[in-house]
Design a protein around this motif. Structure first.
Motif, PDB file in Angstrom:
ATOM      1  N   VAL A 144       1.349  -1.047   0.024  1.00  0.00           N
ATOM      2  CA  VAL A 144      -0.269  -0.227   0.077  1.00  0.00           C
ATOM      3  C   VAL A 144       0.728   1.048   0.165  1.00  0.00           C
ATOM      4  CG1 VAL A 144      -1.867   1.207   1.565  1.00  0.00           C
ATOM      5  CG2 VAL A 144      -1.614  -1.221   1.031  1.00  0.00           C
ATOM      6  N   LEU A 145       1.041   2.273  -0.842  1.00  0.00           N
ATOM      7  CA  LEU A 145       1.638   2.940  -1.126  1.00  0.00           C
ATOM      8  C   LEU A 145       1.164   4.744  -0.068  1.00  0.00           C
ATOM      9  CD1 LEU A 145       2.684   3.134  -4.595  1.00  0.00           C
ATOM     10  CD2 LEU A 145       3.856   2.354  -3.396  1.00  0.00           C
ATOM     11  N   LYS A 146       1.919   5.047   0.126  1.00  0.00           N
ATOM     12  CA  LYS A 146       1.473   6.052   1.903  1.00  0.00           C
ATOM     13  C   LYS A 146       1.654   7.228   1.368  1.00  0.00           C
ATOM     14  CE  LYS A 146      -0.012   2.724   4.211  1.00  0.00           C
ATOM     15  NZ  LYS A 146       1.054   2.525   6.261  1.00  0.00           N
ATOM     16  N   LYS A 147       1.832   8.240   1.470  1.00  0.00           N
ATOM     17  CA  LYS A 147       3.130   9.730   1.008  1.00  0.00           C
ATOM     18  C   LYS A 147       4.277  10.241   2.212  1.00  0.00           C
ATOM     19  CE  LYS A 147      -0.830  12.601  -1.877  1.00  0.00           C
ATOM     20  NZ  LYS A 147      -1.931  13.519  -1.447  1.00  0.00           N
ATOM     21  N   GLU A 148       3.093   9.364   2.831  1.00  0.00           N
ATOM     22  CA  GLU A 148       4.569   9.689   3.947  1.00  0.00           C
ATOM     23  C   GLU A 148       5.639   9.287   4.036  1.00  0.00           C
ATOM     24  OE1 GLU A 148       1.238   7.640   5.025  1.00  0.00           O
ATOM     25  OE2 GLU A 148       0.828  10.275   4.934  1.00  0.00           O
ATOM     26  N   GLU A 149       5.547   7.849   3.224  1.00  0.00           N
ATOM     27  CA  GLU A 149       7.233   7.147   2.902  1.00  0.00           C
ATOM     28  C   GLU A 149       7.592   7.709   1.457  1.00  0.00           C
ATOM     29  OE1 GLU A 149       9.223   4.355   3.720  1.00  0.00           O
ATOM     30  OE2 GLU A 149       8.082   4.831   4.757  1.00  0.00           O
ATOM     31  N   GLY A 150       9.026   8.282   1.517  1.00  0.00           N
ATOM     32  CA  GLY A 150       9.567   8.656   0.466  1.00  0.00           C
ATOM     33  C   GLY A 150       9.242   7.972  -0.980  1.00  0.00           C
ATOM     34  N   TRP A 151       9.524   7.312  -0.792  1.00  0.00           N
ATOM     35  CA  TRP A 151       9.904   6.408  -1.946  1.00  0.00           C
ATOM     36  C   TRP A 151       8.607   6.070  -2.499  1.00  0.00           C
ATOM     37  CZ3 TRP A 151       8.257   1.164  -2.853  1.00  0.00           C
ATOM     38  CH2 TRP A 151       8.062   0.338  -1.637  1.00  0.00           C
ATOM     39  N   HIS A 152       7.501   5.760  -1.626  1.00  0.00           N
ATOM     40  CA  HIS A 152       6.234   6.355  -2.184  1.00  0.00           C
ATOM     41  C   HIS A 152       5.584   7.228  -2.732  1.00  0.00           C
ATOM     42  CE1 HIS A 152       5.356   2.576   0.999  1.00  0.00           C
ATOM     43  NE2 HIS A 152       6.287   2.277   0.708  1.00  0.00           N
ATOM     44  N   GLU A 153       5.908   8.472  -1.958  1.00  0.00           N
ATOM     45  CA  GLU A 153       5.367   9.385  -2.866  1.00  0.00           C
ATOM     46  C   GLU A 153       5.440   9.652  -4.214  1.00  0.00           C
ATOM     47  OE1 GLU A 153       4.997  13.794  -1.163  1.00  0.00           O
ATOM     48  OE2 GLU A 153       6.907  12.664  -0.060  1.00  0.00           O
ATOM     49  N   GLU A 154       7.019   9.559  -4.757  1.00  0.00           N
ATOM     50  CA  GLU A 154       8.131   9.426  -5.119  1.00  0.00           C
ATOM     51  C   GLU A 154       6.942   8.681  -6.450  1.00  0.00           C
ATOM     52  OE1 GLU A 154      12.037   9.254  -7.788  1.00  0.00           O
ATOM     53  OE2 GLU A 154      11.979   8.655  -5.733  1.00  0.00           O
ATOM     54  N   ILE A 155       6.549   7.069  -6.348  1.00  0.00           N
ATOM     55  CA  ILE A 155       6.160   6.480  -7.424  1.00  0.00           C
ATOM     56  C   ILE A 155       4.809   7.263  -7.191  1.00  0.00           C
ATOM     57  CG2 ILE A 155       4.613   3.931  -7.710  1.00  0.00           C
ATOM     58  CD1 ILE A 155       7.141   2.703  -5.935  1.00  0.00           C
ATOM     59  N   LEU A 156       3.625   7.680  -6.082  1.00  0.00           N
ATOM     60  CA  LEU A 156       2.789   7.799  -6.977  1.00  0.00           C
ATOM     61  C   LEU A 156       2.816   9.284  -7.270  1.00  0.00           C
ATOM     62  CD1 LEU A 156       1.623   7.610  -2.978  1.00  0.00           C
ATOM     63  CD2 LEU A 156       0.896   6.027  -4.771  1.00  0.00           C
ATOM     64  N   LYS A 157       4.112   9.881  -7.689  1.00  0.00           N
ATOM     65  CA  LYS A 157       4.344  10.808  -8.365  1.00  0.00           C
ATOM     66  C   LYS A 157       4.095  10.837  -9.640  1.00  0.00           C
ATOM     67  CE  LYS A 157       7.134  14.121  -9.419  1.00  0.00           C
ATOM     68  NZ  LYS A 157       8.397  14.011 -10.152  1.00  0.00           N
ATOM     69  N   GLU A 158       4.829  10.235 -10.233  1.00  0.00           N
ATOM     70  CA  GLU A 158       5.308   9.641 -11.598  1.00  0.00           C
ATOM     71  C   GLU A 158       3.103   8.109 -12.201  1.00  0.00           C
ATOM     72  OE1 GLU A 158       7.389   9.215 -13.450  1.00  0.00           O
ATOM     73  OE2 GLU A 158       8.986  10.486 -11.741  1.00  0.00           O
ATOM     74  N   LEU A 159       2.678   8.137 -10.719  1.00  0.00           N
ATOM     75  CA  LEU A 159       1.516   7.436 -11.592  1.00  0.00           C
ATOM     76  C   LEU A 159       0.546   8.325 -11.796  1.00  0.00           C
ATOM     77  CD1 LEU A 159       1.118   4.481  -8.938  1.00  0.00           C
ATOM     78  CD2 LEU A 159       1.856   4.561 -11.184  1.00  0.00           C
ATOM     79  N   LYS A 160       0.779   9.672 -11.237  1.00  0.00           N
ATOM     80  CA  LYS A 160      -0.275  11.259 -11.542  1.00  0.00           C
ATOM     81  C   LYS A 160      -0.105  11.335 -12.560  1.00  0.00           C
ATOM     82  CE  LYS A 160      -1.136  12.424  -7.440  1.00  0.00           C
ATOM     83  NZ  LYS A 160      -1.336  13.225  -6.019  1.00  0.00           N
ATOM     84  N   GLU A 161       1.624  11.036 -13.095  1.00  0.00           N
ATOM     85  CA  GLU A 161       2.419  11.151 -14.635  1.00  0.00           C
ATOM     86  C   GLU A 161       1.520  10.501 -15.137  1.00  0.00           C
ATOM     87  OE1 GLU A 161       6.058  13.276 -14.804  1.00  0.00           O
ATOM     88  OE2 GLU A 161       6.524  13.957 -13.095  1.00  0.00           O
ATOM     89  N   VAL A 162       2.020   9.452 -15.572  1.00  0.00           N
ATOM     90  CA  VAL A 162       1.188   7.910 -15.866  1.00  0.00           C
ATOM     91  C   VAL A 162      -0.597   8.558 -16.573  1.00  0.00           C
ATOM     92  CG1 VAL A 162       0.501   5.707 -16.585  1.00  0.00           C
ATOM     93  CG2 VAL A 162       2.963   6.586 -15.757  1.00  0.00           C
TER      94      VAL A 162
END
Length: 98
Positions: free
Chosen positions: A34-52
Protein backbone atom coordinates in the motif's frame (compact mmCIF):
# COMPACT_ATOMS: atom_id res chain seq x y z
CA UNK A 1 -1.12 -2.17 -10.06
CA UNK A 2 0.30 -5.18 -11.83
CA UNK A 3 3.46 -4.99 -13.90
CA UNK A 4 3.53 -7.21 -17.00
CA UNK A 5 6.74 -9.24 -17.33
CA UNK A 6 6.95 -8.51 -21.05
CA UNK A 7 7.01 -4.75 -20.54
CA UNK A 8 9.68 -4.84 -17.86
CA UNK A 9 11.97 -7.45 -19.40
CA UNK A 10 12.02 -5.87 -22.88
CA UNK A 11 12.26 -9.27 -24.59
CA UNK A 12 12.01 -12.91 -23.44
CA UNK A 13 15.22 -14.32 -22.02
CA UNK A 14 16.93 -10.94 -21.69
CA UNK A 15 19.37 -10.27 -18.87
CA UNK A 16 16.99 -7.53 -17.66
CA UNK A 17 14.19 -10.08 -17.41
CA UNK A 18 16.39 -12.66 -15.67
CA UNK A 19 17.91 -10.25 -13.12
CA UNK A 20 15.28 -7.60 -12.48
CA UNK A 21 11.88 -9.00 -13.36
CA UNK A 22 11.41 -12.73 -12.90
CA UNK A 23 12.98 -12.94 -9.43
CA UNK A 24 10.27 -10.54 -8.28
CA UNK A 25 7.26 -11.50 -10.38
CA UNK A 26 7.40 -15.29 -10.34
CA UNK A 27 6.14 -17.38 -7.49
CA UNK A 28 4.39 -14.71 -5.43
CA UNK A 29 7.67 -13.51 -3.96
CA UNK A 30 6.76 -9.84 -3.66
CA UNK A 31 4.12 -8.78 -1.16
CA UNK A 32 1.33 -6.38 -1.98
CA UNK A 33 2.28 -2.85 -0.99
CA UNK A 34 0.00 0.00 0.00
CA UNK A 35 1.64 3.22 -1.13
CA UNK A 36 1.49 6.11 1.35
CA UNK A 37 2.54 9.71 0.74
CA UNK A 38 4.36 9.79 4.08
CA UNK A 39 6.99 7.32 2.85
CA UNK A 40 9.51 9.09 0.58
CA UNK A 41 9.89 6.46 -2.12
CA UNK A 42 6.14 5.75 -2.07
CA UNK A 43 5.51 9.43 -2.75
CA UNK A 44 7.88 9.32 -5.72
CA UNK A 45 6.00 6.35 -7.20
CA UNK A 46 2.65 8.04 -6.63
CA UNK A 47 3.93 11.17 -8.39
CA UNK A 48 5.06 9.10 -11.38
CA UNK A 49 1.72 7.27 -11.49
CA UNK A 50 -0.10 10.61 -11.61
CA UNK A 51 2.06 11.58 -14.57
CA UNK A 52 1.19 8.30 -16.29
CA UNK A 53 -2.51 9.03 -15.78
CA UNK A 54 -2.01 12.52 -17.18
CA UNK A 55 -0.26 11.08 -20.24
CA UNK A 56 -3.08 8.56 -20.73
CA UNK A 57 -5.74 11.26 -20.58
CA UNK A 58 -3.88 13.36 -23.12
CA UNK A 59 -3.40 10.36 -25.39
CA UNK A 60 0.33 10.98 -25.24
CA UNK A 61 3.10 8.84 -26.59
CA UNK A 62 2.85 5.22 -25.40
CA UNK A 63 6.64 5.05 -25.34
CA UNK A 64 6.75 7.76 -22.66
CA UNK A 65 4.23 5.82 -20.60
CA UNK A 66 6.22 2.58 -20.94
CA UNK A 67 9.38 4.41 -19.86
CA UNK A 68 7.68 5.80 -16.77
CA UNK A 69 6.34 2.35 -15.84
CA UNK A 70 9.84 0.88 -16.10
CA UNK A 71 11.16 3.73 -13.91
CA UNK A 72 8.43 3.04 -11.33
CA UNK A 73 9.45 -0.63 -11.35
CA UNK A 74 13.09 0.36 -10.75
CA UNK A 75 12.13 2.46 -7.73
CA UNK A 76 9.94 -0.33 -6.44
CA UNK A 77 12.50 -3.15 -6.63
CA UNK A 78 15.26 -0.93 -5.21
CA UNK A 79 13.27 -0.54 -2.04
CA UNK A 80 11.66 -3.99 -1.91
CA UNK A 81 14.77 -6.19 -2.25
CA UNK A 82 14.80 -6.93 1.45
CA UNK A 83 11.10 -7.84 1.40
CA UNK A 84 11.45 -10.64 -1.16
CA UNK A 85 10.96 -14.02 0.49
CA UNK A 86 10.14 -17.47 -0.78
CA UNK A 87 6.47 -18.06 0.04
CA UNK A 88 5.14 -21.22 1.66
CA UNK A 89 3.27 -23.77 -0.42
CA UNK A 90 0.04 -23.01 1.42
CA UNK A 91 0.40 -19.31 0.56
CA UNK A 92 0.93 -20.14 -3.13
CA UNK A 93 -2.13 -22.41 -3.15
CA UNK A 94 -4.19 -19.67 -1.52
CA UNK A 95 -3.04 -17.11 -4.11
CA UNK A 96 -3.82 -19.49 -6.98
CA UNK A 97 -7.34 -20.05 -5.63
CA UNK A 98 -7.90 -16.29 -5.47
Amino acid sequence: MNFPDKLLGFFPGSRMEQDYVLPYTRGYMLPAVVLKKEEGWHEEILKELKEVLHLLKGRENEYQIAGKLVWIWQIFIEHMKSEVVKPTRSYIRKQERI
